[in-house]
Structures are given as C-alpha cells and as structure tokens.
Design a protein around this motif. Structure first.
Motif, PDB file in Angstrom:
ATOM      1  N   THR A  78       0.825  -1.208   0.000  1.00  0.00           N
ATOM      2  CA  THR A  78       0.000   0.000   0.000  1.00  0.00           C
ATOM      3  C   THR A  78       0.863   1.263   0.000  1.00  0.00           C
ATOM      4  O   THR A  78       0.339   2.368  -0.049  1.00  0.00           O
ATOM      5  N   GLY A  79       2.177   1.100   0.064  1.00  0.00           N
ATOM      6  CA  GLY A  79       3.096   2.214   0.044  1.00  0.00           C
ATOM      7  C   GLY A  79       4.506   1.700  -0.114  1.00  0.00           C
ATOM      8  O   GLY A  79       4.737   0.484  -0.131  1.00  0.00           O
ATOM      9  N   THR A  80       5.468   2.597  -0.191  1.00  0.00           N
ATOM     10  CA  THR A  80       6.856   2.208  -0.423  1.00  0.00           C
ATOM     11  C   THR A  80       7.361   1.192   0.594  1.00  0.00           C
ATOM     12  O   THR A  80       8.092   0.266   0.250  1.00  0.00           O
ATOM     13  N   SER A  81       6.960   1.329   1.848  1.00  0.00           N
ATOM     14  CA  SER A  81       7.454   0.425   2.891  1.00  0.00           C
ATOM     15  C   SER A  81       6.334  -0.170   3.730  1.00  0.00           C
ATOM     16  O   SER A  81       6.554  -0.585   4.864  1.00  0.00           O
ATOM     17  N   THR A  82       5.136  -0.242   3.170  1.00  0.00           N
ATOM     18  CA  THR A  82       4.018  -0.831   3.915  1.00  0.00           C
ATOM     19  C   THR A  82       3.345  -1.928   3.076  1.00  0.00           C
ATOM     20  O   THR A  82       3.027  -1.719   1.913  1.00  0.00           O
ATOM     21  N   VAL A  83       3.151  -3.079   3.716  1.00  0.00           N
ATOM     22  CA  VAL A  83       2.523  -4.228   3.054  1.00  0.00           C
ATOM     23  C   VAL A  83       1.516  -4.843   4.018  1.00  0.00           C
ATOM     24  O   VAL A  83       1.866  -5.187   5.157  1.00  0.00           O
TER      25      VAL A  83
END
Length: 392
Positions: free
Chosen positions: A67-72
């Motif tokens: 959902t973002g560069t460093s969020t899963v």
C-alpha cells in the motif's frame, strides 16, 4: 595470369570490405542492452530486485498487498491492484519483497481482497521489471500463474540438536516399518491429552497470526480472524479435524478427537464444506476459500498448506495404531472410504509433502504443542524426509 588466379586475387582484395560490411550490419540490427529480451531462466525475487530493467519472469511466494513504499498488508486486504512476493513465504521485511502490479485482466484471479487465501502460494509472473510504489517492482504483467517449483532451493532440514536429538534417539538409523514403529513409541509416550473444550484456547496460541496477536490464521481460507470469534455461527471459526473424525468414528473424545497435531482453526462454513472428505487433487473452487478445490469425495487445500495437511495426516497414521482403545488409522490411495479408519489419497499427500516443505509457522506450531500442551512432536515436521522412508 590464369583466369582462376585473377578471380582469387579479386576475392582476396574484396574480403576486408565484405567483412566490414557484415560487422556493420550486425551492429545496426543489435538491440540496445536495455531492449534485449530477458534471459529465459526464471528469476528469484532477490535477482529481480537487483536487476530492475527489461522484461523478466520472476517466481516467489505471495506475502501481502503493498500500500506504500514500505508498507505491506498481510491480512484484511483493501484492494486487488497489487501484491508483494518474496523468496520466503514468511518474509516480513519489505526490502526483500518485489511489488507486482495486477492489471485489470488478472484482478479477479490474483487480487488479494478477492482471494485472501493466495497468501503463501507460489506465483510465477512475467512483466516489466521497474519500480512500483517507488519500490523495486514488476509492472504490466503479460502472464501470471500459480504453482511451480519454489523460487529458491529448499534449505535442508537441519540435523536436530539438543533435546530434539534426544527425543528421536530411539529412531536413529531406522527406516521403513521399523522407523514407523519407533516413532509410534516416541510420540505416544508421556503425552498430555486435552479435553475438547481446552482445544479452543490451545488453538488461539498454536495458530496465532504472526502479524496480529489478537487473531488466528484459518487453515484453508488463510484468513486472519479474531480469536474471540470462535464458535458455531456464521463468521465464526471452529475446530477443524484435518483427519476427519468420522474416518475411524472417534468423534471428539479425548485422544485422536482432541489431538492438536491435526486440529486447526477454520471458518464454520468452509469447515462444513470440507466435511469428511478425503484429500486429493482437483475439483471446483471453494466459495470463501480461494485456492482450495473440492468435488464429491475429496478436498484439495491451497498450495501454502498442502504440506501441512499431508504431515498432519501422516502423524495421525503413526500416532494411532490401534492401542489405547483408539482406532488403527491408515493412509490409503483411495477416496470415499466412509467411516473406515482410513484416509487418502496417499499419492497426493506424498507429493504435497515434497511440494510444500515445513515453514516457520508450522515449525513454531509443532514446538509449542510439544513444549506447552501435549509434550509430543509431529516427526514429519522435524523430518519431512521420513514420509518417503515410511510411506514409500
């Protein structure tokens, strides 16, 4: 000068010009490095992350929804437009993940909001190796398929040390029926037997979601569900007997009916759909549990837990041999055996054991049952190679 000699001299004089023209032609038609087709070999996720150019085919385990560069997200998915893959199905570091774009034509089959049970499955995908979410990625996929060999060579099961070596000492050097008999003696000795009510709380610990301590992971659907939603209503999870309790007619009595090594949390409706079917390949997709299939007399679990299911069944066949007033459970190569103390299909279960080796979740579960609850182990989680030795 003869005519032949003159022609040879003319050819000799022209040869450098001919070779130069050929070299120029090859250079003109050679594609730039960035435009050349990718190597035919399938890449690991690590290789794809380090080579973000051109087109490539990558194989990895589905581990979440970026959902973002460093969020899963690893559960409670919010969309079908992206997924993350890694070289380990238990990977939690986003730096080791490749973010995969899911274009419109693939969303119904591969989007995690629609198909949460795909978590842990192996995905092979071909597309453009380029950043996605400002993160190493693969975009514009031209092919997406489930299954195939695991993306990296399977790490051999380490030789047990310490207490585990001592636990299996009586089985050392044995094979075949002798090994089976030795393991039966080991895993039947000093066992603490739980009541069926006690299983509820035990499963909340053994099957706890690694990413959310308030939830459990459901076996077949792969969903993460609140520990408090245990019961018999729609939306609840209940206690699935992986070795169907009617195969031997042992019910929920203390012993095989309450053995944690084959009891797992599952959605009430999915559990009812599985019913008492044997295990085999094939069938139609199961509503509420994508990745699972079923037909009139068999059930095929999702790829991420096929080995788990197989090793639970093999454990039951070794643990319960007709003593202690319990039925003699056996694995056979058929389906539809009804209430007989048999469960199949042996050939499928053996293949699943090889295809899906024990992962961190399964190993942790085995250790917790041993240290905290029953004080016995599933030997096939510790030594999956013993399946072949005993069952062929």
């Amino acid at each position: 000068m003869s005519g032949l000699t003159a022609r040879r001299r003319a050819v000799a004089l022209l040869m450098p010009a001919i070779l130069a023209l050929f070299a120029l032609t090859v250079t003109m038609f050679r594609a730039p490095a960035g435009m050349r087709p990718a190597a035919a070999a399938t890449l690991t996720v690590a290789q794809a992350i380090s080579n973000q150019s051109g087109t490539g085919t990558v194989r990895g385990y589905i581990v979440g929804q970026p959902t973002g560069t460093s969020t899963v997200l690893r559960s409670n998915f919010t969309g079908d437009t992206a997924l993350a893959i890694a070289d380990s199905r238990t990977e939690t570091g986003t730096g080791a993940m490749l973010y995969v774009q899911i274009t419109t034509s693939y969303r119904s089959a591969f989007g995690l909001q629609t198909n949460p049970g795909l978590i842990g499955s192996v995905l092979t995908v071909t597309g453009s190796l380029e950043a996605y979410f400002t993160h190493p990625g693969l975009k514009s996929p031209s092919a997406m398929t489930l299954g195939g060999a695991t993306p990296t060579p399977t790490t051999p099961t380490p030789t047990p040390t310490g207490s585990t070596s001592a636990y299996y000492a009586a089985a050392a050097g044995k094979s075949g029926e002798n090994l089976k008999n030795a393991l039966h003696g080991i895993i039947s000795s000093g066992v603490t037997k739980l009541s069926y009510d006690a299983v509820w709380n035990a499963l909340k610990a053994t099957d706890q979601d690694p990413a959310n301590s308030s939830n459990v992971i459901l076996l077949y659907s792969g969903l993460s569900r609140s520990k408090t939603l245990n019961g018999g209503d729609s939306g609840d999870w209940n206690r699935e007997h992986v070795w169907a309790k009617s195969h031997g007619d042992f019910g929920t009595s203390v012993g095989p009916g309450t053995d944690l090594h084959h009891l797992r949390p599952e959605d009430v409706q999915v559990n009812a759909t599985r019913d008492n079917k044997d295990f085999d390949n094939g069938g139609s997709t199961v509503s509420g549990a994508p990745g699972n299939k079923t037909d009139a007399d068999s059930w095929e679990p999702r790829a991420a837990v096929k080995g788990d299911v197989a090793r639970m069944i093999f454990y039951m066949a070794v643990r319960y041999e007709g003593g202690d007033s319990y039925p003699d459970l056996e694995v056979d190569d058929t389906t539809g055996s009804g209430t007989a103390p048999r469960l199949g299909r042996l050939s499928a279960l053996k293949a699943w054991n090889l295809q899906d080796p024990p992962d961190a979740f399964e190993k942790r579960r085995n250790e917790l049952i041993y240290s905290t609850y029953q004080h016995n182990r599933n030997p096939f989680v510790d030594h999956p190679e013993w399946v072949t030795s005993i069952f062929g």
